[in-house]
Design a protein around this motif. Structure first.
Motif, PDB file in Angstrom:
ATOM      1  N   GLU A 132       9.188  12.661  26.623  1.00 23.62           N
ATOM      2  CA  GLU A 132       9.514  13.610  27.690  1.00 23.62           C
ATOM      3  C   GLU A 132      10.824  14.333  27.365  1.00 23.62           C
ATOM      4  OE1 GLU A 132       7.824  14.391  30.324  1.00 23.62           O
ATOM      5  OE2 GLU A 132       6.536  12.720  30.940  1.00 23.62           O
ATOM      6  N   PRO A 133      11.106  15.481  28.050  1.00 28.36           N
ATOM      7  CA  PRO A 133      12.322  16.257  27.736  1.00 28.36           C
ATOM      8  C   PRO A 133      13.616  15.447  27.804  1.00 28.36           C
ATOM      9  CG  PRO A 133      10.871  17.541  29.137  1.00 28.36           C
ATOM     10  CD  PRO A 133      10.267  16.182  29.043  1.00 28.36           C
ATOM     11  N   ASP A 134      13.831  14.728  28.917  1.00 30.53           N
ATOM     12  CA  ASP A 134      15.081  13.977  29.053  1.00 30.53           C
ATOM     13  C   ASP A 134      15.152  12.817  28.068  1.00 30.53           C
ATOM     14  OD1 ASP A 134      15.873  15.681  31.023  1.00 30.53           O
ATOM     15  OD2 ASP A 134      15.397  14.335  32.695  1.00 30.53           O
ATOM     16  N   GLU A 135      14.006  12.216  27.807  1.00 35.82           N
ATOM     17  CA  GLU A 135      13.967  11.122  26.831  1.00 35.82           C
ATOM     18  C   GLU A 135      14.388  11.626  25.457  1.00 35.82           C
ATOM     19  OE1 GLU A 135      10.736   7.902  24.990  1.00 35.82           O
ATOM     20  OE2 GLU A 135      10.117   9.352  26.525  1.00 35.82           O
ATOM     21  N   PHE A 137      16.371  14.260  24.863  1.00 32.99           N
ATOM     22  CA  PHE A 137      17.768  14.677  24.863  1.00 32.99           C
ATOM     23  C   PHE A 137      18.718  13.483  24.843  1.00 32.99           C
ATOM     24  CE2 PHE A 137      21.594  16.461  27.015  1.00 32.99           C
ATOM     25  CZ  PHE A 137      21.882  17.446  26.078  1.00 32.99           C
ATOM     26  N   TYR A 138      18.452  12.505  25.716  1.00 35.98           N
ATOM     27  CA  TYR A 138      19.398  11.398  25.855  1.00 35.98           C
ATOM     28  C   TYR A 138      19.208  10.312  24.799  1.00 35.98           C
ATOM     29  CZ  TYR A 138      20.691  13.664  30.171  1.00 35.98           C
ATOM     30  OH  TYR A 138      21.137  14.594  31.087  1.00 35.98           O
ATOM     31  N   ARG A 145      24.703  15.835  19.627  1.00 34.19           N
ATOM     32  CA  ARG A 145      23.943  16.912  20.262  1.00 34.19           C
ATOM     33  C   ARG A 145      24.643  18.243  20.016  1.00 34.19           C
ATOM     34  NH1 ARG A 145      24.146  14.115  25.946  1.00 34.19           N
ATOM     35  NH2 ARG A 145      23.154  12.127  25.426  1.00 34.19           N
ATOM     36  N   GLU A 150      20.349  21.242  22.784  1.00 27.94           N
ATOM     37  CA  GLU A 150      20.525  21.718  24.161  1.00 27.94           C
ATOM     38  C   GLU A 150      19.479  22.775  24.520  1.00 27.94           C
ATOM     39  OE1 GLU A 150      24.482  23.011  24.864  1.00 27.94           O
ATOM     40  OE2 GLU A 150      25.398  21.102  24.279  1.00 27.94           O
ATOM     41  N   HIS A 153      15.953  21.124  24.720  1.00 27.57           N
ATOM     42  CA  HIS A 153      15.839  20.314  25.938  1.00 27.57           C
ATOM     43  C   HIS A 153      15.597  21.191  27.156  1.00 27.57           C
ATOM     44  CE1 HIS A 153      17.937  18.181  29.413  1.00 27.57           C
ATOM     45  NE2 HIS A 153      16.840  17.491  29.196  1.00 27.57           N
ATOM     46  N   TRP A 154      16.389  22.249  27.286  1.00 23.89           N
ATOM     47  CA  TRP A 154      16.243  23.136  28.447  1.00 23.89           C
ATOM     48  C   TRP A 154      14.891  23.855  28.440  1.00 23.89           C
ATOM     49  CZ3 TRP A 154      16.311  28.666  28.223  1.00 23.89           C
ATOM     50  CH2 TRP A 154      16.190  29.262  29.482  1.00 23.89           C
ATOM     51  N   ARG A 157      11.994  21.432  29.186  1.00 21.63           N
ATOM     52  CA  ARG A 157      11.930  21.070  30.607  1.00 21.63           C
ATOM     53  C   ARG A 157      11.327  22.203  31.439  1.00 21.63           C
ATOM     54  NH1 ARG A 157      15.953  21.616  34.006  1.00 21.63           N
ATOM     55  NH2 ARG A 157      17.481  21.767  32.315  1.00 21.63           N
TER      56      ARG A 157
END
Length: 572
Positions: A132-135, A137-138, A145, A150, A153-154, A157
């Motif tokens: 998933e997107p947040d998975e 990114f983080y 990063r 960035e 990710h944006w 999402r």
């Protein structure tokens, strides 16, 4: 208890025979899943033959994507699967939105919309991996990063939000949804299914493997037949399949059983097993299996002679056209020659992929129109005027070059110069610009009548008027409205019967126009808060012409395609 069997075997192993026997033992409470629609059709025909029946009651063979679609639709989940070009359009709209401009300004990116195809590929890879997107990114340490992470990710999402809001799916998204359905209950599609078979795969994405795992408790057994040769000397060729075997072995905690390959029994098998190998093979000692190598001076001769030989096989040796395949390295470069020659010889054939709308009569016209819409050279007019969809009177069409030459106009002259000279210069050979002393030139000019020039002026005015309408549009909404009006006018002439076509070509043009008029309506919706220039809008339309596919895949006869398209298939 959920039983999983994993069997590896090459095309020269008893893999297919074993699968066929196991599947028929479970029929009709079994489903077979294969990599492609064509291979699914091949298995359906094989099952009819093995069962000695003329038709199957129900659907038992699917390619993986259509299996997932059928599973979801049985649960009343509408699968609006969108093509890659439309996924890229979504990403472009995100990058060109006001929010996108504010977010990307700090990075000083030039033409960020050009990153769309690259970002779509990244999103597809992440989704195939079940990330998933947040998975995504983080999972990256904050100190590592950067701009790339960035932006991705944006965009990822926002892409997911747009897909969800419109109930759209990409292929990995369908697999995610199917997995959730299977986790919560036994799907309706599997209500009478005890065994699921998978055949002919080299590898599985993580999203596909998660779906397979979700079948636990929904069916009694899962049997996976992978294309794999356990021979030690061939492990580099089957590296991908070996990795898939090990991943499946780990996920399902089960042993893998591998089938040994046969030794060659004829020349064709010998070549298939040895041609693409790092070492020179031993000389073939088989008499059976005919292989011929021929050389031709050009493509046209090659295809014509090949068609003649195929016709001979069909008529004299009574070989079914459906049992013959003609394979090229790159089909695109010879497709038009093939279609012309095979139609001339009366050979039924099927091209191994659906045509793009840009390859149809109307699609080509629209491609030329939008490609040259902003050109200011005379050349751009001729690209349109010589097209059969521009209703230029035949007697004028053959004299266009003479008319231009008579007024001293060449293809690189600006269009406004042409307008000016057509308005001011009389049709008088003494007043002609250019080579007045050229007798041949003067003689040609005498064949031009004033009414020819007047008709040419009418068509030029029509062309200029349409161009003015397009270039005067102030928004994506206006541009789409003008485009719809223009395409409908072209379709009206096309469907009037003045252009004689066979039923299939008429149908693919009708299908393409319908799809184009439907899809173009999304532009104002996607780019509602974007101030797009005409060049960008034209690029979007060209992407649509390239992306929309037409024609129904029907097995009509000799299969014509590229090497990957005959994977797993068999021909006489």
């Amino acid at each position: 208890m959920f039983k999983v069997s994993i069997i590896g075997g090459s095309a020269f192993s008893p893999r297919l025979e074993e699968l066929s026997k196991d599947f028929l033992a479970c029929h009709p409470n079994a489903i077979l899943i294969v990599p492609t629609q064509r291979y699914a059709s091949w298995w359906e025909r094989k099952l009819l033959c093995d069962l000695n029946i003329t038709s199957l009651t129900g659907k038992y063979v699917y390619d993986f994507t259509n299996f997932v679609r059928a599973l979801l639709e049985k649960e009343n989940i509408s699968c609006n699967l969108i093509e890659v070009w439309k996924q890229e359009l979504i990403v472009k709209s995100i990058l060109l939105s006001e929010e996108g401009k504010l977010k990307l300004n700090q990075y000083q990116l030039q033409s960020p919309e050009n990153l769309a195809s690259h970002i779509v590929e990244i999103i597809r890879n992440l989704k195939q991996g079940g990330i998933e997107p947040d998975e995504f990114f983080y999972s990256i340490p904050s100190e590592k990063r950067g701009l790339r992470e960035e932006v991705i990710h944006w965009v990822y999402r926002r892409y997911q939000e747009i897909m969800y809001q419109n109930s759209w799916y990409d292929v990995p998204g369908m697999f995610w949804t199917a997995e959730e359905v299977c986790k919560n209950k036994k799907p309706g599609l599997l209500s009478n299914v005890n065994a699921i078979f998978l055949e002919g795969f080299d590898d599985f994405t993580y999203s596909e493997m998660r779906l397979l795992k979700s079948f636990d408790g929904r069916v009694e057994s899962l049997r996976i037949y992978l294309n794999y040769d356990p021979s030690p000397e061939k492990q580099d060729l089957y590296k991908l399949s070996y990795r898939a075997l090990k991943n499946l072995e780990k996920i399902f905690s089960t042993e893998v059983r591998c089938l040994d390959s046969f030794t060659s029994e004829n020349r064709i098998q010998f070549v298939a097993q040895n041609l693409y190998w790092r070492e020179l093979p031993k000389r073939c000692s088989f008499d059976k299996g005919e292989i011929k190598i021929r050389f031709y001076s050009n493509r046209d001769t090659e295809i014509r002679e090949t068609a003649r030989e195929i016709k001979k096989l069909i008529i004299e040796k009574n070989i079914s056209p459906f049992s013959i395949a003609l394979i090229f390295r790159k089909l695109e470069s010879v497709q038009k020659i093939i279609e012309r020659v095979f139609e001339e010889f009366g050979i039924p054939y099927e091209i191994g992929f659906r045509r793009k709308f840009e390859d149809t009569i109307i699609g080509r016209f629209l491609w030329n129109w939008f490609t040259h819409l902003l050109d200011d050279k005379v050349f751009s007019i001729l690209q349109i005027f010589h097209d059969p969809l521009w209703k230029l009177p035949p007697e004028v069409k053959i004299k266009i070059s003479l008319i231009l030459r008579s007024f001293g106009i060449n293809l690189n002259h600006p269009i406004d110069v042409l307008e000016e000279r057509l308005q001011k210069l009389p049709l008088d050979k003494e007043m002609l610009l250019g080579e007045e002393e050229d007798e041949e030139h003067i003689e040609e000019t005498e064949n031009i009548k004033k009414e020819d020039v007047d008709k040419f002026k009418v068509e030029l005015e029509k062309w200029l008027n349409w161009r003015k309408i397009f270039t005067s549009t102030q928004s994506a909404k206006e541009f789409v409205e003008v485009t719809e009006q223009f395409v409908k006018e072209i379709w009206s002439y096309f469907s009037s019967g003045e252009i004689v076509l066979d039923k299939e070509k008429y149908g693919e043009n009708k299908e393409g126009v319908g799809a184009f008029l439907k899809e173009i309506k999304v532009i104002p919706k996607f780019f509602a808060d974007s101030n797009l220039g005409l060049e960008t809008l034209i690029e979007i339309v060209l992407d649509m012409l390239r992306g929309i596919v037409v024609g129904t895949k029907i097995n009509r006869g000799v299969f014509i395609g590229e090497l990957p398209t005959i994977r797993n298939l068999k021909f006489d």
